[in-house]
Design a protein around this motif. Structure first.
Motif, short mmCIF file in Angstrom:
data_model
loop_
_atom_site.label_atom_id
_atom_site.label_comp_id
_atom_site.label_asym_id
_atom_site.label_seq_id
_atom_site.Cartn_x
_atom_site.Cartn_y
_atom_site.Cartn_z
N GLY A 155 0.77 -1.74 0.00
CA GLY A 155 -0.31 0.07 0.22
C GLY A 155 0.95 1.67 0.09
N VAL A 156 1.90 0.52 0.49
CA VAL A 156 2.82 2.46 1.22
C VAL A 156 3.36 2.46 -0.71
N ALA A 157 4.31 1.06 -0.92
CA ALA A 157 4.50 1.43 -2.01
C ALA A 157 3.90 1.85 -3.17
N ALA A 158 2.17 2.08 -3.40
CA ALA A 158 0.96 2.19 -4.66
C ALA A 158 0.96 3.84 -3.94
N ALA A 159 1.45 3.83 -2.75
CA ALA A 159 0.49 5.71 -3.01
C ALA A 159 1.97 6.16 -3.37
N ALA A 160 3.15 5.74 -2.80
CA ALA A 160 4.34 6.58 -3.06
C ALA A 160 4.16 6.48 -4.91
N ASP A 161 4.03 5.45 -5.47
CA ASP A 161 4.08 5.49 -6.81
C ASP A 161 2.48 6.76 -7.65
N THR A 162 2.07 6.55 -6.41
CA THR A 162 0.66 7.52 -7.06
C THR A 162 1.06 8.67 -7.27
N THR A 163 2.01 9.49 -5.82
CA THR A 163 2.96 10.41 -5.53
C THR A 163 3.70 10.98 -6.35
N ALA A 164 4.17 9.76 -6.60
CA ALA A 164 5.41 10.59 -8.13
C ALA A 164 5.28 11.20 -9.12
N ALA A 165 4.02 9.85 -9.57
CA ALA A 165 3.40 10.44 -10.80
C ALA A 165 2.91 11.18 -10.68
N SER A 166 1.79 11.57 -9.81
CA SER A 166 1.29 13.21 -9.78
C SER A 166 2.12 13.88 -9.76
N SER A 167 3.66 14.62 -9.16
CA SER A 167 4.06 15.01 -8.47
C SER A 167 4.95 15.16 -10.00
N ALA A 168 5.14 14.10 -10.81
CA ALA A 168 6.14 14.57 -12.30
C ALA A 168 4.99 14.84 -13.27
N ALA A 169 3.30 14.58 -13.65
CA ALA A 169 2.52 15.75 -14.21
C ALA A 169 2.06 16.97 -13.90
N GLY A 170 2.46 17.60 -12.83
CA GLY A 170 2.36 18.91 -12.28
C GLY A 170 3.22 19.38 -12.96
N ALA A 171 5.25 18.57 -12.84
CA ALA A 171 5.90 18.99 -13.29
C ALA A 171 6.13 19.43 -14.57
N VAL A 172 5.63 18.31 -15.35
CA VAL A 172 5.47 18.26 -17.25
C VAL A 172 4.78 19.20 -18.07
N GLN A 173 3.41 20.16 -16.80
CA GLN A 173 2.36 20.47 -16.64
C GLN A 173 2.70 21.78 -16.61
N ALA A 174 3.94 22.13 -15.25
CA ALA A 174 4.20 23.38 -15.31
C ALA A 174 5.19 24.18 -16.20
N GLN A 175 6.14 22.77 -16.59
CA GLN A 175 7.69 22.79 -17.73
C GLN A 175 6.44 23.75 -18.85
N ALA A 176 5.14 23.18 -19.52
CA ALA A 176 4.45 22.74 -20.48
C ALA A 176 3.95 24.79 -20.59
N ALA A 177 2.84 24.84 -19.46
CA ALA A 177 3.10 25.61 -18.98
C ALA A 177 4.22 27.31 -19.14
N ALA A 178 5.22 26.97 -18.76
CA ALA A 178 5.98 27.86 -19.46
C ALA A 178 6.36 28.11 -20.19
N GLN A 179 6.40 26.87 -20.84
CA GLN A 179 7.25 27.13 -22.52
C GLN A 179 6.01 27.93 -23.17
N ALA A 180 4.70 27.66 -22.79
CA ALA A 180 3.96 28.79 -23.77
C ALA A 180 3.95 29.98 -23.42
#
Length: 263
Positions: free
Chosen positions: A35-60
């Motif tokens: 459960g902890v591992a799954a939660a960690a994976d979800t948090t990492a994925a969420s963080s990565a998605a946020g970073a991509v969105q931020a980068q895309a917003a900055a580029q835009a």
């Protein structure tokens, strides 16, 4: 005997119970870890998605800023081009105006020069020599045995038959033999009255082509030169007078020069 059996049985149950508890605990740990591992994976994925969105917003945003800069630069270039075109047009208009003024001034100057030349020509043509291709001989006031007193005119040595021209326009007041009334010494003669109250006389003519009262123009043929009257050879005797009669002569060469005639 029965006491041993019970003791052995109890130990076995305890062992089994502990094993079950341990297994349960391990299962729980495994489940918790998953459960902890799954939660960690979800948090990492969420963080990565946020970073991509931020980068895309900055580029835009960067692209938007860059596009705005490019548009502003294009507008600046367009404004500069329009300003340059306006300045070029103004310079061309100014140059054309200056050229037009210069052409008008040149035209005015040329017209003035033409007018001046025409006036000079008119003045020059106002009086002319009475004959062409001549040689000056006896001059005004010259002494000599041919005259009772001093010479009253200017002689032009020319062959007999040379056309004699009116030195200036006017009206013929005398024409014919006997000096046209001034005496036989002049031979055939003509006297013309001019508008400036001046008279011109032509003598020793071989023939006369005009008559009294006739209006003549400057340069018009009025007679032919000859050797009539008191003459030592073919020539034209020319006088400028202040009256139509003998005795009022002035220096004809000086008079003609004052009128622009080059003798």
């Amino acid at each position: 005997m029965s006491q041993r059996v019970t003791s052995r049985f109890s130990r076995t149950s305890l062992i089994r119970t502990r094993a079950a508890v341990l297994a349960a605990g391990m299962g729980a740990s495994v489940a918790l870890g998953a459960g902890v591992a799954a939660a960690a994976d979800t948090t990492a994925a969420s963080s990565a998605a946020g970073a991509v969105q931020a980068q895309a917003a900055a580029q835009a945003e960067a692209a938007k800023v860059q596009a705005a800069k490019a548009e502003k630069a294009a507008e600046a270039r367009k404004a500069a081009a329009a300003k340059a075109a306006k300045a070029e047009k103004a310079a061309a208009v100014k140059k054309a105006t200056a050229a037009k003024k210069k052409a008008a001034a040149a035209k005015k100057k040329a017209a003035a020069a033409k007018k001046k030349a025409a006036a000079a020509k008119k003045k020059a043509a106002s009086w002319i020599d009475p004959v062409k291709s001549y040689k000056l001989s006896a001059s005004f006031a010259q002494n000599g045995g041919m005259w009772a007193s001093k010479h009253s005119g200017q002689d032009y040595a020319v062959p007999t038959g040379t056309p004699v021209l009116a030195a200036h326009g006017g009206t013929v007041v005398k024409a014919g033999g006997n000096g046209a009334g001034d005496g036989p010494a002049y031979g055939n003669a003509v006297v013309i009255k001019h508008g400036d109250k001046t008279y011109s006389q032509y003598a020793h003519l071989s023939s006369v082509n005009v008559k009294a009262g006739q209006v003549v123009k400057t340069g018009q043929k009025i007679a032919s030169s000859g050797n009539t009257g008191n003459s030592s050879g073919p020539h034209l005797h020319f006088e400028i007078r202040t009256s139509p009669n003998y005795g009022s002569a002035v220096d004809p060469a000086k008079f003609l020069r004052s009128k622009g005639v080059q003798l």
